[in-house]
Design a protein around this motif. Structure first.
Motif, PDB file in Angstrom:
ATOM      1  N   LYS A   1      -4.405   0.418   2.897  1.00 30.54           N
ATOM      2  CA  LYS A   1      -2.942  -0.524   3.094  1.00 30.54           C
ATOM      3  C   LYS A   1      -1.779   0.109   3.080  1.00 30.54           C
ATOM      4  O   LYS A   1      -0.940   0.035   3.798  1.00 30.54           O
ATOM      5  CB  LYS A   1      -3.161  -1.814   2.309  1.00 30.54           C
ATOM      6  N   THR A   2      -2.035   1.168   1.925  1.00 32.53           N
ATOM      7  CA  THR A   2      -0.918   1.980   1.697  1.00 32.53           C
ATOM      8  C   THR A   2      -0.633   2.874   2.968  1.00 32.53           C
ATOM      9  O   THR A   2       0.485   3.280   3.296  1.00 32.53           O
ATOM     10  CB  THR A   2      -0.945   2.892   0.585  1.00 32.53           C
TER      11      THR A   2
ATOM     12  N   LEU B   1      -1.329   2.427   6.054  1.00 22.61           N
ATOM     13  CA  LEU B   1      -0.875   1.596   7.233  1.00 22.61           C
ATOM     14  C   LEU B   1       0.574   1.467   6.923  1.00 22.61           C
ATOM     15  O   LEU B   1       1.450   1.389   7.983  1.00 22.61           O
ATOM     16  CB  LEU B   1      -1.685   0.449   7.344  1.00 22.61           C
ATOM     17  N   ASP B   2       1.143   1.051   5.701  1.00 27.24           N
ATOM     18  CA  ASP B   2       2.575   0.859   5.551  1.00 27.24           C
ATOM     19  C   ASP B   2       3.231   2.001   5.767  1.00 27.24           C
ATOM     20  O   ASP B   2       4.295   2.045   6.500  1.00 27.24           O
ATOM     21  CB  ASP B   2       2.705   0.454   4.041  1.00 27.24           C
ATOM     22  N   LEU B   3       2.840   3.311   5.471  1.00 28.10           N
ATOM     23  CA  LEU B   3       3.498   4.464   5.797  1.00 28.10           C
ATOM     24  C   LEU B   3       3.696   4.855   7.345  1.00 28.10           C
ATOM     25  O   LEU B   3       4.469   5.230   7.736  1.00 28.10           O
ATOM     26  CB  LEU B   3       2.879   5.681   5.247  1.00 28.10           C
TER      27      LEU B   3
ATOM     28  N   LYS C   1       3.698   2.450   9.528  1.00 21.34           N
ATOM     29  CA  LYS C   1       4.462   1.753  10.148  1.00 21.34           C
ATOM     30  C   LYS C   1       5.883   2.014   9.881  1.00 21.34           C
ATOM     31  O   LYS C   1       6.947   1.674  10.692  1.00 21.34           O
ATOM     32  CB  LYS C   1       4.314  -0.054   9.528  1.00 21.34           C
ATOM     33  N   GLN C   2       6.214   2.796   8.657  1.00 18.87           N
ATOM     34  CA  GLN C   2       7.770   3.280   8.448  1.00 18.87           C
ATOM     35  C   GLN C   2       8.164   4.241   9.442  1.00 18.87           C
ATOM     36  O   GLN C   2       9.190   4.258   9.900  1.00 18.87           O
ATOM     37  CB  GLN C   2       7.789   3.727   7.277  1.00 18.87           C
TER      38      GLN C   2
ATOM     39  N   TRP D   1       9.542   9.636   2.660  1.00 23.35           N
ATOM     40  CA  TRP D   1       8.356   9.224   3.397  1.00 23.35           C
ATOM     41  C   TRP D   1       7.299  10.482   3.346  1.00 23.35           C
ATOM     42  O   TRP D   1       6.205  10.169   3.127  1.00 23.35           O
ATOM     43  CB  TRP D   1       8.615   8.911   4.852  1.00 23.35           C
TER      44      TRP D   1
END
Length: 613
Positions: free
Chosen positions: A127-128, A130-132, A134-135, A80
């Motif tokens: 979007k990328t 936001l995905d990170l 969320k992780q 991450w």
């Protein structure tokens, strides 16, 4: 013309088949992609701004992960962090390129294709990011004890206001001044003191101004043990003794002998604190240490010998209006601009009021906006604190879901600055039958999490310090307590009310009561509560017990939560034939016979030892 050509070029590459088909058959298929591509150009500024804010939030999150993830680092976190570094590098390159395009744009040589490309790329990168973000929800169990990665010094919602720059600079200079050992930020409730402190802490950590930063929330009724424990946890100190005085000695010695530059933040100070009782070194002993207070009362800071008091004022009108429009999501809705301006002005420049009202109006119809403005204009409340109160109350009224309102009020039953367990909201809600068409606990749990998301979006609830917990801003809690007692006969009895509550005739009409065991155990005999449905009693550990006939006048009770370790349960427990939810903190196992008589009991929680209260 260049803009239309740019859009047409992009569409031609993506949907060539639609261009050769009959228009009547494919007109709908063309509308969506055309709108999307035009949106990349018209929404260029917003896409760039959104990427910048989300990328900064991701960087802030990485700072928290770096600081608070303990023990061997899991592969998932290592991967991450690499992805965060990669997207951060790409972000820097992106913004450099974007700056060059803007320079060209400002010299009368606009390049719409470049702006179109940048806007589209910004949306993809966001979007990328936001995905990170969320992780990080998966990292909670590996974090520093008591710290939730979603809340520790994260500053979502912070905006760079022009009027705040001079204040931030003044505080920063005071933090750097080794001649000052204590400073304070003062201002009315809801003005943004804590938010500014969190932002400054991030700068402190980036520039390594202090080796260690510790923060404790003091609140209106200080819990000395909790304050000691919070500070000790940041310093990795272990306080072995339960005695406050001995803990104070251990903490003081730990601070003096730590050998590092330490910043201690005491947030939300209402009255003069006894530093010796807590275990904080005196002024002469603070070598390399600094204390920063936030308070609504400058006089109290002076009593504690604060050497520099910095006043934080409300936002200027244009800043308040911009914040309101952004939070309400109406930057492109022209017919609401004037109404938004008037509502923002009615919020008196207080960020807490602005954000809660704006979030409550987001995606609502015109009638709701007009009605809200009229309510604000007709408010007779005077004074800043009362204005904040009325604005938050209006945010509550803007909630369309009655279940969300009930969930919000349930949170007010817990102590100030308390981490409210989501499971308690589930159990209480089930017992009171607050959720329509729900008869299973796992369905209720899903419903509660959904309601919590709605309340967080309205800024009426905050992330808790641990997973599966939520918190309330102290001002929001005050509003919730007032609403609950006035509209629903739900009463949370705070310290000043403990000795008076039984004298009022209105107690017989109470539906919900939450109170401390302290000082009232001898007044609980022979009381009649014919309408009472929920009773919560909380306090320090190992309370001696309740009178045997305490429940005789509470036969309609549906939920009972004894969040203290009672040595025995009253014999009258067996009269509660309508009880559905029972949550107990007990110090022995002699409770089975009494519980066996509760014929309608659906949910039973038994905990041994000391409660988290």
């Amino acid at each position: 013309m260049e803009i239309l050509i740019a859009v047409a070029s992009a569409i031609a590459v993506e949907i060539p088949k639609a261009l050769v088909a009959p228009v009547s058959r494919h007109i709908k298929a063309l509308v969506a992609p055309i709108s999307r591509h035009i949106g990349y150009l018209t929404g260029y500024e917003l896409n760039i701004k959104d990427l910048k804010e989300k990328l900064q939030k991701l960087k802030d999150k990485k700072t928290v992960v770096d600081r608070h993830v303990a023990g061997p680092t899991a592969d998932s976190i290592i991967q991450w962090k690499k992805k965060v570094d990669d997207i951060s590098k790409k972000g820097n390159e992106f913004f450099q390129n974007e700056m060059n395009v803007n320079k060209c744009f400002n010299t009368n040589c606009p390049d719409p294709m470049s702006r179109y490309s940048l806007s589209k790329k910004a949306e993809g990168m966001t979007k990328t990011v936001l995905d990170l973000l969320k992780q990080t929800e998966e990292f909670g169990d590996m974090a520093h004890p008591g710290i939730n990665l979603g809340s520790a010094f994260i500053t979502e919602g912070i905006r760079d206001f022009r009027s705040r720059e001079s204040i931030k600079n003044e505080v920063w200079e005071a933090l750097k001044d080794d001649n000052l050992s204590m400073i304070s930020i003062c201002g009315t409730g809801g003005v943004g003191k804590t938010t500014m402190v969190k932002e400054l802490v991030q700068r402190v950590e980036r520039e390594k101004l202090f080796d260690v930063v510790g923060m404790a929330v003091v609140s209106q009724t200080p819990n000395i043990k909790k304050i000691q424990g919070d500070i000790a946890s940041w310093l990795n100190l272990k306080l072995d003794d339960e005695n406050e005085l001995k803990r104070a000695g251990e903490l003081r010695q730990g601070l003096i002998n730590h050998g590092k530059r330490i910043l201690i933040i005491l947030d939300d100070v209402w009255s003069e604190l006894d530093f010796e009782k807590i275990g904080l070194p005196s002024r002469g002993e603070r070598k390399g240490h600094k204390i920063m207070l936030t308070s609504r009362n400058m006089d109290e800071c002076n009593k504690m010998e604060s050497e520099k008091n910095i006043t934080m004022k409300v936002l200027e009108k244009d800043e308040a209006r911009d914040l309101f429009r952004e939070m309400a999501g109406i930057s492109n809705v022209q017919d609401l601009h004037q109404t938004a301006t008037e509502i923002a002005d009615e919020c008196g420049g207080l960020p807490l009021a602005i954000v809660t009202i704006a979030k409550g109006l987001k995606n609502k119809g015109r009638n709701k906006w007009d009605d809200t403005l009229q309510r604000l204009k007709n408010s007779n409340l005077q004074g800043v604190s009362r204005d904040v109160f009325s604005r938050i109350e209006l945010s509550y009224k803007l909630l369309e879901d009655e279940e969300a309102k009930s969930c919000f009020l349930l949170c007010s039953l817990f102590p100030e600055d308390f981490n409210v367990p989501v499971e308690d909201l589930v159990r209480y809600g089930m017992g009171l039958r607050l959720f329509k068409n729900v008869d299973k606990v796992h369905h209720a749990r899903t419903r509660v999490y959904n309601l919590i998301d709605e309340l967080k979006e309205s800024f009426l609830l905050l992330e808790g310090d641990r997973h599966d917990y939520v918190k309330m801003h102290d001002i929001v809690r005050d509003v919730a307590i007032s609403i609950a007692s006035r509209d629903k006969q739900w009463h949370t009895l705070q310290s000043e009310a403990k000795m008076k509550w039984l004298e009022e005739d209105g107690y017989k009409h109470c539906i919900v009561i939450s109170l401390s065991y302290e000082k009232i155990s001898d007044q609980l005999n022979d009381l009649e509560y014919p309408k009472l449905e929920l009773l919560q009693i909380w306090d320090d550990c190992w309370s001696p017990g309740l009178p045997n006939n305490v429940y005789a006048g509470m036969k309609e009770l549906k939920v009972l939560a004894l969040s203290s370790s009672f040595t025995s349960l009253p014999q009258s427990l067996d009269v509660l034939r309508n009880l559905r939810t029972l949550c107990l903190e007990v110090s022995n196992e002699h409770w089975g016979r009494a519980i066996g008589a509760l014929v309608k009991l659906e949910i039973l929680e038994i905990r041994y030892g000391c409660s988290s209260f």
